[in-house]
Design an enzyme around this catalytic site. Structure first.
Site, PDB file in Angstrom:
ATOM      1  N   LYS A 144       0.840  -1.289  -0.109  1.00 50.68           N
ATOM      2  CA  LYS A 144       0.160  -0.124   0.158  1.00 50.68           C
ATOM      3  C   LYS A 144       0.839   1.095   0.042  1.00 50.68           C
ATOM      4  O   LYS A 144       0.817   2.163  -0.968  1.00 50.68           O
ATOM      5  CB  LYS A 144      -0.791   0.079   1.242  1.00 50.68           C
TER       6      LYS A 144
ATOM      7  N   LYS B 155       8.750  -4.335  14.017  1.00 46.58           N
ATOM      8  CA  LYS B 155       9.344  -3.644  12.682  1.00 46.58           C
ATOM      9  C   LYS B 155      10.301  -2.580  13.235  1.00 46.58           C
ATOM     10  O   LYS B 155      11.397  -2.347  12.758  1.00 46.58           O
ATOM     11  CB  LYS B 155       8.230  -3.098  12.021  1.00 46.58           C
TER      12      LYS B 155
ATOM     13  N   HIS C 175      -2.869 -38.418  10.587  1.00 43.13           N
ATOM     14  CA  HIS C 175      -1.666 -39.174  10.995  1.00 43.13           C
ATOM     15  C   HIS C 175      -0.870 -38.437  11.418  1.00 43.13           C
ATOM     16  O   HIS C 175       0.537 -38.751  11.394  1.00 43.13           O
ATOM     17  CB  HIS C 175      -1.161 -39.942   9.580  1.00 43.13           C
TER      18      HIS C 175
ATOM     19  N   GLU D 268      10.125  -5.724   3.896  1.00 47.43           N
ATOM     20  CA  GLU D 268      10.344  -7.084   3.471  1.00 47.43           C
ATOM     21  C   GLU D 268      10.006  -7.058   1.973  1.00 47.43           C
ATOM     22  O   GLU D 268      10.707  -7.610   1.024  1.00 47.43           O
ATOM     23  CB  GLU D 268       9.383  -8.109   4.294  1.00 47.43           C
TER      24      GLU D 268
ATOM     25  N   GLY E  53      -5.405  -5.304   5.265  1.00 43.97           N
ATOM     26  CA  GLY E  53      -4.486  -6.285   4.485  1.00 43.97           C
ATOM     27  C   GLY E  53      -5.016  -7.722   4.534  1.00 43.97           C
ATOM     28  O   GLY E  53      -5.244  -8.192   3.364  1.00 43.97           O
ATOM     29  N   ARG E  54      -5.605  -7.873   5.585  1.00 40.11           N
ATOM     30  CA  ARG E  54      -5.925  -9.533   5.507  1.00 40.11           C
ATOM     31  C   ARG E  54      -7.389  -9.619   5.159  1.00 40.11           C
ATOM     32  O   ARG E  54      -7.784 -10.806   5.232  1.00 40.11           O
ATOM     33  CB  ARG E  54      -5.998  -9.973   7.233  1.00 40.11           C
TER      34      ARG E  54
ATOM     35  N   GLU F 147      -4.761 -11.987  13.761  1.00 46.25           N
ATOM     36  CA  GLU F 147      -4.409 -10.599  13.802  1.00 46.25           C
ATOM     37  C   GLU F 147      -5.644  -9.677  14.044  1.00 46.25           C
ATOM     38  O   GLU F 147      -5.372  -8.245  14.473  1.00 46.25           O
ATOM     39  CB  GLU F 147      -3.803 -10.093  12.337  1.00 46.25           C
TER      40      GLU F 147
END
Length: 544
Positions: A208, A506, A386, A214, A269-270, A355
């Site tokens: 954005k 951050k 399993h 990152e 964002g999510r 979040e």
């Protein structure tokens, strides 16, 4: 916002009293006393069939949970979100992921402006670009067709489109290779491009602000990798596009701002992969399938907005989750899809839920005295059977679980699907009813093994069954969980739409970066553990 603390609400106290009377009830007893329970405790809406009968609840439990929803003003809160009120109070923003899939003729007003036309303008721009790439009209710098799409993002800018691409891979153009890079670990980027040709590769950089460290680190590595072969800096405009709102930084990077796709601060964002953040997904599956997915989202939005709470899928799932989280003290929820295409669903829902509702203060800033968001985890069946199902069946922890399955497979390889779904149905039955020591002994099991082969049962599950995994169905499923998270956040009186918890790390990382890169020994001012670790890292790195 609540005027009375949640735990002091009469509706909460009534649930607490009810729990004291019913918490020892066993599902074997509940089903024995009500032969029609398995048909009564179900709800079908928008192509999703929910069986919630295998939960430790009675009619009275449901009534009290619904009273709780009413008492905290859930209906008003839903209306506030859909009307564009700024319910994200810490950032003073509206919360309008529902606008991303609104019909063209709808009107949703934010700061006096109808945002729906803006949304559809971006969708139309995305569709035009996606069609040019898919048809081969959009070519790389040397005239070669684009065959590889790499999405560079992190958090919701990666988890959403990556999950949805995997989920809808059946509908994708198999002539395109689609990959996703998120981790700042250089291995993620190196492995994503190691067998690709820069002349045929398009990067979609999703940030954005176009400052996410990152994402920009990976984008710069992608730029260097591309220009190492293409040589001409002008090639960037043909091999990079941006999903961002920062026109200046996008242009500085070398991306043509005509190929910048915007989104809005009223979308977290999510909650964003059905916006321009999903450009890589639209290229992969095509604009028509993307449009179908949006229609599925919208259908669930309307169901959530209009259905009475007792017939409302997200509300019921949320209230059942409250029952276990806040009264039984369950700390996790397992998401168990019986479809390999949904192998990243639990990771996606992990961010969506944790979040959003991983908060310890309420809307007024007061520390809460009750548990908020649960830990979300899981993986597709039958793999999980399993691995971790042993603990769910016979361990000491209560783990509510959502089982998600489909009546029709997209890949009819006999006898696979019937075997898969036999396990799907068997697991919820076994978790609910278990096997008593008497039943185990009756099978002729040796006495010393009886205790070890006894299953207590009484492990709660929801079963979500749909006909087939389609783009529309995926949209409905994701919207179902989005709204479930919202309902639970409303009941806990927390802000589900900020994420200040991701910021501190951050800030500290930005302090540490120059200390790692410094050619001279830096003066470290951290705690003794962090100082020692940094020095140890610097010493070992010299051996590279």
């Amino acid at each position: 916002m609540m005027s009375t603390k949640l735990t002091d609400q009469p509706s909460w106290r009534a649930l607490k009293d009810h729990f004291q009377k019913t918490h020892d009830l066993h599902l074997r007893t509940l089903f024995a006393e009500d032969p029609k329970r398995g048909a009564r405790f179900t709800l079908e809406a928008e192509g999703l069939y929910l069986d919630y009968s295998k939960n430790r609840i009675t009619d009275e439990t449901l009534k009290l949970l619904l009273n709780l929803a009413e008492s905290v003003g859930l209906r008003q809160r839903i209306d506030a979100m859909f009307s564009g009120e700024k319910i994200n109070v810490t950032e003073k923003r509206a919360v309008l992921h529902v606008a991303l899939r609104a019909n063209k003729d709808q009107s949703i007003i934010v700061d006096g402006q109808n945002v729906v036309p803006e949304v559809h303008a971006v969708l139309d721009k995305m569709a035009g670009f996606a069609n040019r790439v898919r048809s081969g009209e959009w070519k790389g710098h040397t005239g070669k067709r684009i065959r590889n799409i790499i999405n560079i993002g992190i958090g919701g800018s990666d988890l959403g489109p990556y999950m949805a691409y995997d989920a809808l891979r059946y509908y994708s153009d198999r002539n395109l290779t689609c990959r996703f890079v998120s981790n700042v670990d250089g291995t993620d980027f190196a492995e994503a491009v190691h067998d690709l040709d820069p002349e045929e590769t398009l990067f979609i950089v999703v940030s954005k602000t176009f400052t996410t460290i990152e994402t920009l680190t990976n984008a710069r590595s992608a730029r260097a990798w591309s220009l190492n072969k293409l040589k001409d800096a002008g090639a960037v405009a043909k091999h990079f596009v941006a999903v961002s709102t920062n026109e200046k930084e996008v242009a500085k990077f070398g991306i043509d701002t005509a190929n910048m796709f915007g989104f809005w601060d009223w979308v977290g964002g999510r909650y964003s992969f059905d916006s321009a953040v999903g450009l890589s997904l639209m290229i992969a599956i095509g604009p028509e399938n993307f449009k179908e997915m949006l229609a599925g989202f919208h259908a669930m939005d309307e169901h959530f907005r209009t259905a009475p709470f007792e017939q409302n899928l997200p509300v019921l799932l949320a209230l059942i989750g409250i029952w276990y989280n806040n009264f039984y003290g369950a700390e996790t929820v397992a998401i168990l899809p019986y479809d390999q295409y949904l192998d990243r669903l639990s990771s996606y829902l992990q961010q969506l839920d944790m979040e959003s509702n991983g908060k310890h203060v309420d809307l007024e800033g007061n520390v809460v005295n009750y548990q908020t968001g649960p830990i979300i985890w899981g993986q597709p069946g039958t793999n999980g059977q399993h691995a971790f199902y042993q603990l769910i069946h016979q361990g000491t922890k209560l783990i509510p679980a959502d089982f998600i399955g489909f009546s029709q497979t997209l890949n009819p390889v006999k006898p696979h699907h019937d075997l898969l779904m036999a396990n799907f149905f068997a697991q919820t039955e076994a978790l609910a009813f278990g096997k008593t020591s008497e039943e185990v002994a009756a099978d002729g099991v040796a006495d010393f093994q009886v205790a070890h082969r006894t299953f207590e049962g009484n492990h709660p599950t929801n079963t979500i069954l749909a006909e087939r995994l389609t783009p529309a169905l995926l949209g409905k499923l994701i919207a179902l969980y989005e709204h479930k998270v919202f309902v639970q956040g409303t009941i806990w009186n927390i802000n589900s739409f900020d994420q200040w918890g991701v910021e501190l790390g951050k800030v500290l990382a930005n302090r540490i970066i120059p200390e790692l890169e410094s050619a001279t020994e830096p003066q470290l001012k951290h705690d003794s553990s962090t100082n020692t670790l940094i020095n140890h890292y610097r010493q070992q790195r010299k051996a590279e």
